[in-house]
Each structure stands twice: as structure tokens, then as C-alpha cells.
Design a protein around this motif. Structure first.
Motif, PDB file in Angstrom:
ATOM      1  N   SER A   1       0.437   5.313   3.483  1.00 28.39           N
ATOM      2  CA  SER A   1       0.134   5.054   4.904  1.00 28.39           C
ATOM      3  C   SER A   1       0.075   3.557   5.130  1.00 28.39           C
ATOM      4  O   SER A   1      -0.649   2.843   4.430  1.00 28.39           O
ATOM      5  CB  SER A   1      -1.196   5.708   5.291  1.00 28.39           C
ATOM      6  OG  SER A   1      -2.256   5.156   4.535  1.00 28.39           O
TER       7      SER A   1
ATOM      8  N   GLN B   1      -7.046   4.359   3.548  1.00 25.92           N
ATOM      9  CA  GLN B   1      -5.621   4.664   3.558  1.00 25.92           C
ATOM     10  C   GLN B   1      -5.352   5.888   2.684  1.00 25.92           C
ATOM     11  O   GLN B   1      -6.220   6.357   1.950  1.00 25.92           O
ATOM     12  CB  GLN B   1      -4.802   3.470   3.046  1.00 25.92           C
ATOM     13  CG  GLN B   1      -4.951   2.199   3.871  1.00 25.92           C
ATOM     14  CD  GLN B   1      -4.403   2.322   5.288  1.00 25.92           C
ATOM     15  OE1 GLN B   1      -3.545   3.167   5.549  1.00 25.92           O
ATOM     16  NE2 GLN B   1      -4.895   1.485   6.189  1.00 25.92           N
TER      17      GLN B   1
ATOM     18  N   ARG C   1       0.346   4.072  -2.416  1.00 28.02           N
ATOM     19  CA  ARG C   1      -0.077   4.133  -1.018  1.00 28.02           C
ATOM     20  C   ARG C   1       1.095   4.559  -0.139  1.00 28.02           C
ATOM     21  O   ARG C   1       2.207   4.044  -0.281  1.00 28.02           O
ATOM     22  CB  ARG C   1      -0.602   2.759  -0.583  1.00 28.02           C
ATOM     23  CG  ARG C   1      -1.033   2.699   0.871  1.00 28.02           C
ATOM     24  CD  ARG C   1      -1.586   1.324   1.200  1.00 28.02           C
ATOM     25  NE  ARG C   1      -1.776   1.153   2.640  1.00 28.02           N
ATOM     26  CZ  ARG C   1      -2.274   0.059   3.193  1.00 28.02           C
ATOM     27  NH1 ARG C   1      -2.633  -0.967   2.429  1.00 28.02           N
ATOM     28  NH2 ARG C   1      -2.406  -0.023   4.504  1.00 28.02           N
TER      29      ARG C   1
END
Lengths: 436, 382
Positions: free
Chosen positions: A331, A316, A329
Motif C-alpha cells: 500500500s 500500511q 509493502r
């Protein structure tokens, strides 16, 4: 009687107010189609410049046509001609052929020096866009002059900087898939003027331009292990970055100021992100996780770094402050995300996505929103942004034992997908800044 | 068989029982009423039909006695008496319903039931809406109160020109710097005149145009023959400078002043915009659609995030006035992108005008000047 005068005055004043208020309307829907332009052959102002005058016009036309934003009016359709650079333009001749933009130019050659002049006109408005410009230099640099003209046209029509006067460094590939040979090569953005920077004895990967375009970082297996090298484009001098025994370093990328390099360092089976100051050689660890962190890329302002990690179990994309801190994060779609690259504009991140056996090149906002997939194929990977953040170039590899890796480019809107000509196969492209 | 079947069976039985008890299956009673009839003999039928035979009209008809009903009582319907039904009844004289003269406060009226009716209608107390005949007024008694403008006579103003903010409009002062000194005018209206407009409506020769101004007709696309005739026989326009009566001393005095000359000139100006109806939605939509077809949005560029407002003028033929397209405003973005957005808008305006945008000439004053905002907000995600 005076009442009548009074009311007449009132009516006149009211009428004046009414007549002074224009009708206010708003349009929200337009069309998306190429802007028709005409580039007649430049006017040769010296003997022997006739061929160059035609070549310059052709390169300019090819540049604009290749963007997908312009449509060329063929010279065979012209009803008028530019016979003198200083003569007034008969706009009616160009309106007839529906040319919205007209580029006129002149070229003179004296010895090994060339001088190119050009003007850009808005045909329907009947005026000149900006001021005319002139370039002078060696005859051998005529293509670059043509690209600069194209940049000026592109900039004045679209309102954003061009990308024609730029170069691509990539990994040139030859041989079969099982015995592939790779070397570094550099060329103009349109595939012209290819030059090889390394031989094909050693495996090379992931070249990256410096912000000034005069240096290249790349990974080489020259020693049997992946190692980062710094190559000067002009003198082709190279040096390995400070290395530590028993480690592997790869995926380097310059900081926006060109003073530092962020890269991945594998040590004892764990890969983390590091930053190295090129002047002092001082290293700084940016991440510390048991997972694999790689493919780092700076934001244009140099305050953040986007990278890929499998710390969540799958590959990711994460964003972290350059000073450190907890990565975030961004994505969350299906599949795996990798090779993120921050746009030069700073508003988007390009990435490679693998989902359901297909590879995609996509873009998303820096917070992960508005994800859009631009391509889909058996294998698309390794995006790189054009200097103006408008075009993405990437590697597309075909399936099978005879599969070949080629360079492709696509507009950030998903339109105008086209291959980039290379002598053989090509992969891992990296776009230089504008003007090298 | 499991518990589910028992539950299902019990629920079905319950539902059927409820339907039966609730009378769902009971047909609703028909809407039929029973009417009792009786059998008549032929003699009885003839006796019944005799009153409906055509009446015999005679001149010596005796009218029924009209009861001394109150004057405000509305006419009563004839009683359902057989002797009356056979008569052509003349309605009571209308004069009986005339309001008393002169009007006076109406006293409560005692309701008297007419003798010819069995049930007198219950009347509401009379209101002031009772029809009345206006009293004959002496013309010398002064003006009548007009609720429309001035409910009561007002004191005569110091000057006939009402002093207020409207009379001090700066435009008037600016446009008439040579306004002469105040003209002393002797008011000719009666002392008790009100401010209502009707008091001056009887004057003639005002100098005002007879009709409202209209824009010029669309220039002739038609055949040249008519154009030649039009050139030979110039039509006198309605906006020709009016001439007031020379006998009005006030008008004569004012006509010598610059202000009246300026007013007359302004009124006679044929290009003076007259107020016409606004453009319809279809007309506006047609214009927007025409320009939209040439508005090329560079999706993905920074200019696609910028709304730019452009001002331009149109001729009466619908063509863009050269050099009238000007930049008004932009939402955001750097100057280069805003300039590109403006140029794209400019190309759209010029590019699709063809022989002129199709707009109604009678509404030219509405679209002579246009301020058009190009906002590609609906195009950014395309």
C-alpha cells in the motif's frame, strides 16, 4: 465448353467458401443492468403447502434482488402462470413481461418433512438452464432450501458460486456508546435466524469462522486482558488458546486448512505475528520487528499472509510468505491502511483506509495495484468477504454520542451498498463459508 | 536599484538595437514596377490600329508556302507576321502527320526550322508513341499478339482443360462422385489459338447464366394486394436453368452427364449466395449497437474477464434462427464462467432482435451467418 464448366466449378467452389465464412464481428461494450427474472409462486403439491409455496418464492426473489444483479418482475405483471411443475413452459407468456430468467418450483409437505423442486429457464433462448433439482429436509429448514435455490440460480446466471446459503457471525451491540454491551451473535446472511453465542458480560471482538464453519475464533476480555478463544458453534463449547503469562493475544484468523491460527501477540510492549498449530499448540513467530504487526490474513492457498504494520511510520499493508521472510509493502497511497483481508478468490485484498478524516472500504490487487475505494463515511472498517468473493460486508458507525454501529454490504464493483438487518447494533462481521 | 535592473536595462537596450539594425522597423519595399510610357499622336495610333480591322475574306486567298517540314514535325504556330495575322489560316493537312506505312524503325530526324518561324522548336527524338495507323492485315495471317493475356502464341495444350491444381480441386471430386469418364473432345479452335479468353468469347449457348445471381428480395412487408398479385403471376427468375443450343454436339454430350446436371442444378439454385458488397461500417455498427444494448455484463464476476465467441444464423428478415446460436470459443476462465458468458451473449442476441436486426437484404449473403465475439475488456474497470 469445358472452360466454362471449369470456371463454373471454380465459381461454385469459391462461392461455397465465401458462403461458409461467417461475418466475424466483435463487441466490447455492453450494459450494466439487472437481469429481469420472474419467480411465480411455487406449485403446492400437497395440501397445506400453499403458504410455504409463496414464502419460498419470496425468499428466492429477495435473495436475487438483494444482489443488485437481478430485477424482479412483480407477480402482478404476469400474464402466464405455472400450474404444474412438469408442464412445458409457455415462454411467450414470459417474454411478454420481459423476464429473461424464469424460476419455477413445487413444494410438498408431509408431516415435518418438506420437499422442494425447482427449474430455471432462459426465457429468450427458450431452454432450461441446467437440470432441475430437489431438496428434502425438515420444514424448519425451508429458508435454507430457498437460499440453496437462489445459489443455484445465481450460479447458473453469473457463472460463479452464490453466497446465500451462508451465515454471518458478528458482534451484537446494545446500550449507549459510553456503556456499550457486546456479545457474539450468528445469523443467516440476510439477517434471519439470529442466535446469540455469548452473553454481554464481557467485551468480545473480531470473531472469525473456521473454513468448515463449525468453529469460531474470537477475542474476549473475559480475564481483563485480550485473549483468544475457540468456540464450537453447535455445542457452544469454548476453550482459550494456549496463553503465556504477561502477554496479550488478539486478531486471530484460521489458516485455510483450519489446522493453524495466525494472530498477534503483544509481549513487552511489542506486537508481532505468531502462528499456532491448534492440535499441538506449538507456536511459531512470523515477524520480529519493533513495530506493531497485526490483522493477519492468509491467502486462500495458505502460502502468504497479509497484515498491517506501522514499521514505515504509518499504518500500511504488507505481504509476507507464510514460512517467513522479509515482508513486502503493497500500500502506497495517501492515508493509513489497515485490516487487510485476502479474497477467497485470491485475486484481491480488501482493506480499511483512513484518509483526510474519512474512512473507506477498498480493494486492491495482491501486489497493491488497482486500488479502488468502495465506500466513504465517518467510520467504515472491518471488511469481510462473501464466500464467492463478490460482496464485502463491513461495519459502519455513525458520528456523535448517539452513533450506532451497523453492518453494511457492498458489491466488489462498488455498487449495491445496503445495510444488513440486525436486531440492534452490529460490528466486526465475519462471513462463513458457503453451506456453513 | 540592484544588479537585476541593470541587467534588464542592458538586455532591453540590446534588443532594441538589434531590432533597429536588423531592419525590423524598416518598411518593406512595395512591389511596384515602373513602366515607361510614350505619347503617341493620333496618326500614329491609327496606324497602329489599322491591322486589327476585320479582314477581308477572299476566295483567291494565297496560302503561305508550307515548308518541307519533316512528317513527324508537329504543326507550327503561325509566325507573328502582320500579313499572316490577317488571314484565316488553314492548318496544315493532317495527312502530313500520318505515320509511314508500314511501320518501320524510325530514323533520327533532322530538325529543319520552318521558314515562317524565327526560332524552330527543339524537338525531342521521336518515340514509339508516335501515332501510327495500324497496317491492314490479312485475315489469314493468324492471331495478333495480345499483351493482355498471352504475349506470344503458345503451343496447343494437350487438352482444352488446363491441367493444374485448380482443376484438381477436391470439392469437385467429392461433389461429383459420379463423374463420367473423360469425354474426348476434338478441339475446334485454330491451331495457333492462344489461351486468352477472347478466343472463346464468340461462342454462344454456353449454358451459363446471363446475369449474376442475386439473393431473393426481402419478404414482403408491403400490402397484401401486391402479394396476391405476385402469387398469381409468378415471376420467372433469372436463375432459371439455362438451355444451350441443341446443335452443339459437345454441349449435347455433356448435358447427358451427371456433372453438367449437377452444375445446372447448382446454378439454378436460388439460394446460392452471390457475392455482394461487404457491409458498410454503419451497417455493422448498427448491428453491434443493437446487440450491445442487450449485452448485460456482470462486472465483477469472473465471466466479465472472459471473451466468448458465438456463432448464429439470421433469417432474411434479420431474426435469429432458432437453435443456431452455438458456442465457438472462449478466451479463458473456468467452464462455469465461460458458460455464463455464453448465456449472457445468447440473451443479448435473442433479446434485442425484436422484429429482426435491420440489415440490408441485398447483402444477405454477408450477414446470413455471424460469428460474434463478446469481449468485455472495456467494461472490466467500470
Amino acid at each position: 465448353m469445358l472452360f466454362r464448366i471449369f470456371f463454373a466449378v471454380c465459381i461454385l467452389a469459391w462461392g461455397a467458401v465465401v458462403s461458409a465464412a461467417p461475418l466475424k464481428l466483435e463487441i466490447n461494450q455492453g450494459v450494466i443492468e439487472p437481469v429481469p427474472f420472474a419467480v411465480p409462486a411455487f406449485v403446492p403439491e400437497t395440501s397445506g403447502a400453499e403458504g410455504m409455496a409463496q414464502d419460498l418464492a419470496q425468499v428466492v426473489a429477495a435473495d436475487l434482488l438483494g444482489t443488485g444483479l437481478f430485477r424482479e418482475i412483480p407477480q402482478s405483471a404476469f400474464v402466464g402462470a405455472i400450474t404444474s411443475f412438469s408442464s412445458p413452459v409457455q415462454f411467450s407468456d414470459w417474454k411478454v413481461v420481459n423476464a429473461q430468467v424464469l424460476i419455477s418450483g413445487a413444494v410438498s409437505i408431509e408431516g415435518s418433512n418438506i420437499t422442494v423442486k425447482f427449474r430455471i429457464y432462459d426465457v429468450f433462448a427458450g431452454n432450461e438452464l441446467g437440470s432441475g433439482m430437489r431438496f428434502s429436509g425438515q420444514v424448519s429448514g425451508w429458508r435454507r432450501m430457498a437460499h440453496k435455490i437462489s445459489d443455484a440460480v445465481y450460479s447458473r446466471i453469473t457463472g460463479e458460486a452464490g453466497y446465500f446459503d451462508s451465515r454471518i457471525v458478528f458482534v451484537s451491540e446494545s446500550g449507549t456508546k459510553s456503556a456499550r454491551k457486546k456479545s457474539l451473535a450468528i445469523m443467516d446472511y440476510d439477517g434471519a435466524n439470529v442466535q446469540y453465542l455469548t452473553n454481554d458480560n464481557d467485551l468480545v471482538l473480531a470473531p472469525r469462522f473456521s473454513p468448515t464453519g463449525d468453529r469460531i475464533l474470537y477475542t474476549s476480555y473475559e480475564t481483563g486482558f485480550p485473549r483468544i478463544y475457540l468456540l464450537e458453534v453447535n455445542g457452544l463449547r469454548k476453550r482459550a488458546l494456549q496463553d503465556q503469562p504477561g502477554t496479550m493475544s488478539f486478531a486471530p484468523r484460521f489458516s485455510p486448512d483450519g489446522q493453524s491460527v495466525v494472530y498477534s501477540l503483544e509481549r513487552n510492549g511489542n506486537t508481532d505475528l505468531y502462528e499456532m498449530n491448534l492440535a499441538s499448540g506449538q507456536m511459531r513467530q512470523l515477524s520480529n520487528a519493533p513495530s506493531i504487526e497485526t490483522a493477519p490474513s492468509y491467502s486462500p492457498d495458505g502460502t502468504q499472509i497479509v497484515f498491517e504494520s506501522d514499521r514505515s511510520g504509518t499504518q500500511q499493508i504488507y505481504v509476507m510468505d507464510r514460512a517467513g521472510g522479509t515482508p513486502k509493502r503493497i500500500s502506497f497511497g495517501d492515508g493509513r491502511y489497515g485490516t487487510p483481508v485476502w479474497s477467497p478468490r485470491g485475486d484481491m485484498i480488501a482493506f480499511t483506509k483512513q484518509n483526510k478524516g474519512r474512512f473507506h472500504i477498498g480493494v486492491m490487487r495482491t501486489d497493491g495495484s488497482e486500488e479502488r475505494l468502495l465506500t466513504a463515511s465517518f467510520l467504515d472498517e472491518g471488511p469481510t468477504w462473501s464466500p464467492n468473493g463478490r460482496v464485502i460486508m463491513f461495519t459502519r458507525e455513525t458520528q456523535g454520542a448517539s452513533g450506532v454501529a451497523r453492518l453494511y454490504s457492498v458489491d466488489v464493483s462498488g455498487r449495491n451498498l445496503k445495510p444488513v438487518p440486525t436486531p440492534g447494533g452490529g460490528s466486526d462481521p465475519a462471513w462463513s463459508p458457503l453451506g456453513r | 536599484m540592484n544588479v537585476g535592473h541593470y541587467i534588464s536595462g542592458a538586455m532591453h537596450v540590446g534588443v532594441l538595437a538589434w531590432l533597429a539594425v536588423a531592419g525590423v522597423f524598416t518598411p518593406e519595399p512595395l512591389d511596384i514596377k515602373t513602366v515607361e510610357v510614350s505619347v503617341l499622336t493620333s496618326d500614329e495610333f491609327d496606324a497602329l490600329m489599322r491591322p486589327f480591322e476585320a479582314p477581308v475574306v477572299s476566295d483567291d486567298m494565297v496560302l503561305p508556302e508550307i515548308p518541307a517540314a519533316p512528317e513527324d514535325t508537329p504543326p507550327q504556330a503561325p509566325a507573328q507576321d502582320s500579313s499572316v495575322e490577317t488571314q484565316v489560316v488553314t492548318p496544315p493537312p493532317v495527312a502530313d502527320f500520318e505515320a509511314p506505312v508500314p511501320p518501320a524503325p524510325v530514323d533520327p530526324i533532322e530538325i529543319i526550322a520552318p521558314e515562317v518561324t524565327e526560332d524552330a522548336p527543339v524537338l525531342a527524338p521521336p518515340s514509339e508513341d508516335i501515332p501510327q495507323t495500324l497496317p491492314t492485315l490479312d485475315p489469314d495471317t493468324g492471331p495478333i499478339d495480345a499483351d493482355r493475356v498471352a504475349p506470344r502464341p503458345v503451343a496447343r495444350p494437350d487438352t482444352l482443360l488446363p491441367v493444374g491444381p485448380e482443376t484438381q480441386a477436391p470439392e469437385l471430386d467429392a461433389q461429383a462422385p459420379d463423374t463420367p469418364a473423360k469425354v474426348e473432345v476434338t478441339p475446334s479452335a485454330p491451331e495457333a489459338a492462344t489461351t486468352q479468353i477472347i478466343t472463346e468469347a464468340v461462342e454462344t449457348g454456353t449454358g451459363a447464366p446471363n446475369t449474376s445471381l442475386r439473393p431473393k428480395a426481402r419478404p414482403a412487408r408491403p400490402d397484401p394486394v401486391q402479394a396476391e398479385v405476385a402469387e398469381e403471376e409468378p415471376v420467372q427468375t433469372e436463375t432459371e436453368e439455362p438451355t444451350g443450343p441443341a446443335t452443339d454436339p459437345v454441349s449435347d454430350a455433356l448435358q447427358q452427364t451427371d456433372i453438367l446436371a449437377a452444375l445446372g442444378e447448382a446454378l439454378a439454385e436460388p439460394e446460392l449466395p452471390a457475392q455482394s458488397p461487404p457491409l458498410s461500417a454503419n451497417e455493422i455498427g448498427g448491428l453491434i449497437s443493437a446487440i450491445s444494448n442487450c449485452w448485460n455484463v456482470n462486472v465483477g464476476a469472473e465471466a466479465a474477464n472472459i471473451a466468448v465467441t458465438v456463432y448464429f444464423q439470421l433469417t432474411e428478415t434479420g431474426r435469429v434462427v432458432p437453435n443456431s446460436v452455438t458456442f465457438v470459443d472462449s478466451s479463458d476462465g473456468n467452464s462455469l464462467a465461460a458458460q455464463a458468458a455464453f448465456q449472457a451473449a445468447q440473451r443479448a442476441i435473442f433479446g434485442c432482435q425484436a422484429e429482426g436486426y435491420q440489415l440490408p437484404i441485398e447483402k444477405y449473403d454477408q450477414w446470413a451467418e455471424i460469428e460474434l465475439t463478446f469481449d468485455p475488456k472495456d467494461m472490466r474497470t467500470r
